[in-house]
Motif scaffolding. Structure first.
Motif, short mmCIF file in Angstrom:
data_model
loop_
_atom_site.label_atom_id
_atom_site.label_comp_id
_atom_site.label_asym_id
_atom_site.label_seq_id
_atom_site.Cartn_x
_atom_site.Cartn_y
_atom_site.Cartn_z
N TYR A 119 -14.10 -23.43 -118.43
CA TYR A 119 -13.80 -22.06 -118.00
C TYR A 119 -14.50 -21.81 -116.66
O TYR A 119 -15.70 -22.09 -116.53
CB TYR A 119 -14.30 -21.04 -119.02
N LYS A 120 -13.76 -21.29 -115.70
CA LYS A 120 -14.34 -20.95 -114.40
C LYS A 120 -14.08 -19.48 -114.10
O LYS A 120 -12.96 -18.99 -114.32
CB LYS A 120 -13.72 -21.81 -113.29
N VAL A 121 -15.11 -18.80 -113.62
CA VAL A 121 -14.97 -17.39 -113.30
C VAL A 121 -15.86 -17.06 -112.11
O VAL A 121 -16.92 -17.67 -111.92
CB VAL A 121 -15.32 -16.52 -114.52
N THR A 122 -15.41 -16.12 -111.29
CA THR A 122 -16.18 -15.64 -110.15
C THR A 122 -16.60 -14.20 -110.39
O THR A 122 -15.78 -13.36 -110.80
CB THR A 122 -15.34 -15.72 -108.86
N VAL A 123 -17.89 -13.91 -110.18
CA VAL A 123 -18.40 -12.55 -110.37
C VAL A 123 -19.20 -12.14 -109.14
O VAL A 123 -19.70 -12.97 -108.38
CB VAL A 123 -19.30 -12.45 -111.62
N LEU A 124 -19.32 -10.84 -108.94
CA LEU A 124 -20.13 -10.32 -107.85
C LEU A 124 -21.61 -10.35 -108.22
O LEU A 124 -21.98 -10.14 -109.38
CB LEU A 124 -19.71 -8.88 -107.53
N HIS A 125 -22.46 -10.57 -107.24
CA HIS A 125 -23.91 -10.58 -107.49
C HIS A 125 -24.41 -9.20 -107.92
O HIS A 125 -25.48 -9.08 -108.50
CB HIS A 125 -24.66 -11.04 -106.25
N SER A 126 -23.60 -8.17 -107.64
CA SER A 126 -23.97 -6.80 -108.02
C SER A 126 -23.33 -6.38 -109.34
O SER A 126 -23.33 -5.19 -109.68
CB SER A 126 -23.52 -5.83 -106.92
N LEU A 127 -22.83 -7.31 -110.10
CA LEU A 127 -22.19 -6.99 -111.38
C LEU A 127 -23.14 -6.20 -112.27
O LEU A 127 -24.29 -6.62 -112.48
CB LEU A 127 -21.76 -8.29 -112.08
N ILE A 206 -18.43 -22.38 -115.94
CA ILE A 206 -18.95 -22.38 -114.58
C ILE A 206 -18.73 -20.99 -114.00
O ILE A 206 -17.61 -20.50 -113.91
CB ILE A 206 -18.23 -23.43 -113.71
N ILE A 207 -19.84 -20.35 -113.58
CA ILE A 207 -19.77 -19.01 -113.03
C ILE A 207 -20.19 -19.05 -111.57
O ILE A 207 -21.33 -19.46 -111.25
CB ILE A 207 -20.66 -18.04 -113.84
#
Length: 210
Positions: A119-127, A206-207
Motif C-alpha cells: 500500500y502506498k499513500v502520500t500525506v501532508l506533513h501538516s496532517l 509506504i507513506i
C-alpha cells in the motif's frame, strides 16, 4: 420374502474440511431374512453419486456391509456444511432407501490474504492528528473463529511505530504523532493480519510525507 433393515454406524457422518478423495467416512449395513446373496447397494440420487462411492462390499449370511468413501475433496470453506446422502439397497425386487447427513466441520486451513501486497499513500506533513491515513483489508474464507481477522503494525522504525495506529478490527490506519519533522521522507512499516487460529500474513505500507 425381502425383509430389509439398513443401518449406519453413525447417523451423522462427520468429516473435517479438505478431506481427500478416497477417505472412508462411514459404514452401511443391510440384512435380508432370505440371505444377502442378491443384495446390492447403490447411490439413490445424483448429488450422492457425485460425492460418495460405495466400496469394500462384504456379504455374510443374511447381512451385506459396505464402506462409504468420498469421491472428491471436501472443503467446508467452499461447500455447504451439511450434505445429504441417500443410499439404496435392493434384492432385485424390493428397494429401501436410507438417508444420512454428512456434517463437514471446519479447520483453520487458510491464512488471511490482503487485497494488496503493498500500500502506498502520500500525506501532508501538516496532517491533523487522528486523521485516517488509509484502510488495509485482509480476508479469510475460514468459518467461525478461523475467519476472524485482526490487524497489528510491525516495524523496526520507532517513529513509524509511534506515529501510526491500526484498528485491530477494521484495518483503519490513523495518525497519532505529528509529521512536521518528517517532511519529504518515506515511512515504512508492515501490517500483520492474524486470524483466530494464529495464521497470519503481512502487507507493506509506504507513506510519503510531503
Amino acid at each position: 420374502m425381502f425383509h430389509n433393515i439398513m443401518e449406519v454406524l453413525r447417523v451423522m457422518l462427520t468429516v473435517v474440511v479438505v478431506t481427500r478423495a478416497g477417505t472412508v467416512i462411514g459404514q452401511i449395513m443391510a440384512t435380508d431374512q432370505d440371505g444377502a446373496r442378491n443384495l446390492t447397494f447403490d447411490t439413490a440420487d445424483n448429488d450422492t453419486a457425485t460425492l460418495i462411492r460405495i466400496v469394500n462390499v462384504r456379504k455374510s449370511g443374511k447381512q451385506i456391509t459396505a464402506d462409504l468413501a468420498l469421491k472428491t475433496l471436501v472443503d467446508r470453506d467452499f461447500a455447504p456444511s451439511n450434505r445429504h446422502i441417500h443410499i439404496s439397497v435392493t434384492d432385485g425386487q424390493y428397494k429401501a432407501i436410507s438417508r444420512y447427513v454428512l456434517v463437514i466441520t471446519d479447520m483453520n486451513d487458510n491464512a488471511p490474504m490482503f487485497t494488496q501486497h503493498e500500500y502506498k499513500v502520500t500525506v501532508l506533513h501538516s496532517l491533523p492528528m487522528h486523521s485516517v491515513v488509509l484502510i488495509v483489508i485482509a480476508t479469510d474464507p475460514d468459518a467461525t473463529f478461523g475467519g476472524r481477522v485482526s490487524y497489528s503494525i510491525q516495524t523496526d522504525d520507532l517513529f513509524a511505530y509511534q506515529a501510526f495506529r491500526v484498528n485491530q478490527y477494521t484495518g483503519m490506519i490513523t495518525l497519532h504523532s505529528p509529521l512536521l519533522t518528517h517532511r519529504h521522507t518515506l515511512l515504512h512499516f508492515n501490517v500483520i493480519a492474524t486470524d483466530g487460529g494464529g495464521l497470519s500474513s503481512s502487507a507493506k505500507v509506504i507513506i510519503h510525507v510531503q
